[in-house]
Design a protein around this motif. Structure first.
Motif: not given
Length: 317
Positions: A37, A107-108, A156, A174, A34, A152
Motif C-alpha cells: 500500500e 493497513f495504511t 495496525f 512498528y 502495508h 499505519p
C-alpha cells in the motif's frame, strides 16, 4: 501405549511448529500488505506532480508577438499545483470531483497531499537572434513536486508478543509514525526539494485569432502579421537603395510598389481560395507557395493526399 505416546508427541510438536510458523506468517502478511500500500500510494504522489506538468501544456501560453504574460502569471500563481492538489486530494485523479482528504486502506492511511509548482530557470531555450527582440521570449520551464503523509492505520498491530510474560519478539512490530513521501527524492527537514521539470510553450500560432488567414491589405491574423513584420524590421530588409524603383520607372514609367514596405498575405489550403477567387496564374503548381496538393515535390503531394482527420497521425477508426 508407547506407540500412542509417540503419536501424541508428534502431534504436539507439529502444533508447536504450526503456532510458531503462524506467528511469522501473520507478521509477514501484515507487513507485506502495508508495504504494498505504501508503494501504491507513493506512486500516486508522483503521478499528481507529473499530472500538473502535462495538464499545464494545454493552458494558454502567449499572445504573439512578445506577450508571454499568460505563461509567467500561470507559473507564478502556482495554479497548476493548486489544481493538481484538488484533483488528487483523495489520491485518485481519475474523477473531476474532490474526494476525501484522507484515504484509508487495509493497513495504511494517506493524507495531506500537496502539489507545488514553480519556475525552473535551469530549463530554457533561447529564440533565434532575429526573433528574440520583438517576437518570442525565453520564459523557461516549470518544475513540480508533491508531498504527502503515509501512516499505519489505528488497527495496525504495532506490538505483538514483545513484552510481558511469554514475550516472543524482542522489539515492537512498528515503532515509526507518519512517513513523509515526496514525488521525487526524499524529504529533508520535512520538506520536499527538487521535482520534475518541463519546458513550456513551443511559440506556435495556437489561438483562434492566430489561426486565421491573412488577406493582403486586410489581414485578420494580426499576431502572425505583426510577428513577421517585427522580424522584417529587425533584419532591416526595408533598407533599399532605390535601384529597383528606378529600373521600374525607366521601363514602365512608375514604380507601383515600394520595395521597402512590408507586404505579407497568407491563405490556407482549407480556405478554397483558388476555387472562390480564380485568377492570376491558373497553374496551381506555380500559384501555391506552400507545399501541398499538386506540388512538384512528390513527397509533399503524396503526404497531402494521404491526410485524414485523425488526431496527431493516429490510426483512423
Amino acid at each position: 501405549m508407547v506407540r500412542l505416546r509417540g503419536r501424541a508427541s508428534e502431534r504436539g510438536q507439529g502444533t508447536t511448529e504450526l503456532a510458531l510458523g503462524l506467528l511469522l506468517f501473520v507478521t509477514v502478511l501484515i507487513f507485506g500488505i502495508h508495504f504494498a500500500e505504501i508503494g501504491y500510494l507513493s506512486l500516486k504522489v508522483q503521478e499528481s506532480a507529473t499530472s500538473a506538468l502535462w495538464d499545464t501544456t494545454s493552458a494558454k501560453m502567449h499572445e504573439l508577438p512578445r506577450n508571454f504574460d499568460p505563461l509567467t502569471q500561470l507559473i507564478e500563481s502556482d495554479k497548476p499545483g493548486q489544481l493538481a492538489t484538488e484533483r488528487y486530494q483523495d489520491f485518485d485523479g481519475r474523477t473531476s470531483k474532490q474526494g476525501r482528504a484522507r484515504v484509508v486502506q487495509v493497513f495504511t492511511s494517506a493524507e495531506g497531499l500537496n502539489v507545488t509548482c514553480s519556475a525552473a530557470n535551469a530549463i530554457s531555450f533561447a529564440p533565434s537572434e532575429s526573433t528574440n527582440v520583438n517576437v518570442y521570449r525565453n520564459v523557461g520551464g516549470m518544475s513540480c513536486n508533491a508531498e504527502a503523509q503515509l501512516s499505519p492505520v489505528q488497527k495496525f498491530t504495532r506490538r505483538f508478543l514483545d513484552r510481558g510474560q511469554g514475550a516472543f519478539f524482542d522489539v515492537p512490530h512498528y515503532a515509526a509514525g507518519a512517513i513523509p513521501v515526496c514525488a521525487l527524492g526524499r524529504a529533508k527537514n520535512g520538506q520536499c526539494s527538487g521535482g520534475f521539470g518541463i519546458l513550456l510553450d513551443d511559440w506556435a500560432l495556437s489561438s483562434e485569432a492566430e489561426s486565421r488567414e491573412c488577406v493582403l491589405l486586410n489581414c485578420a491574423n494580426t499576431a502572425y502579421y505583426d510577428s513577421a513584420e517585427a522580424v522584417f524590421r529587425h533584419s532591416k530588409h526595408y533598407q533599399v537603395n532605390g535601384d529597383s524603383q528606378a529600373l521600374a520607372s525607366n521601363i514602365v514609367g512608375a514604380a507601383p510598389i515600394n520595395p521597402g514596405r512590408f507586404w505579407m498575405s497568407f491563405r490556407g489550403m482549407g480556405s478554397g481560395f483558388l476555387e472562390r477567387e480564380p485568377g492570376g496564374d491558373s497553374d496551381t503548381n506555380d500559384w501555391e507557395t506552400t507545399p501541398g496538393r499538386n506540388s512538384r515535390t512528390t513527397e509533399y503531394n503524396t503526404s497531402f493526399n494521404n491526410r485524414q482527420t485523425c488526431f496527431l497521425g493516429n490510426k483512423c477508426p
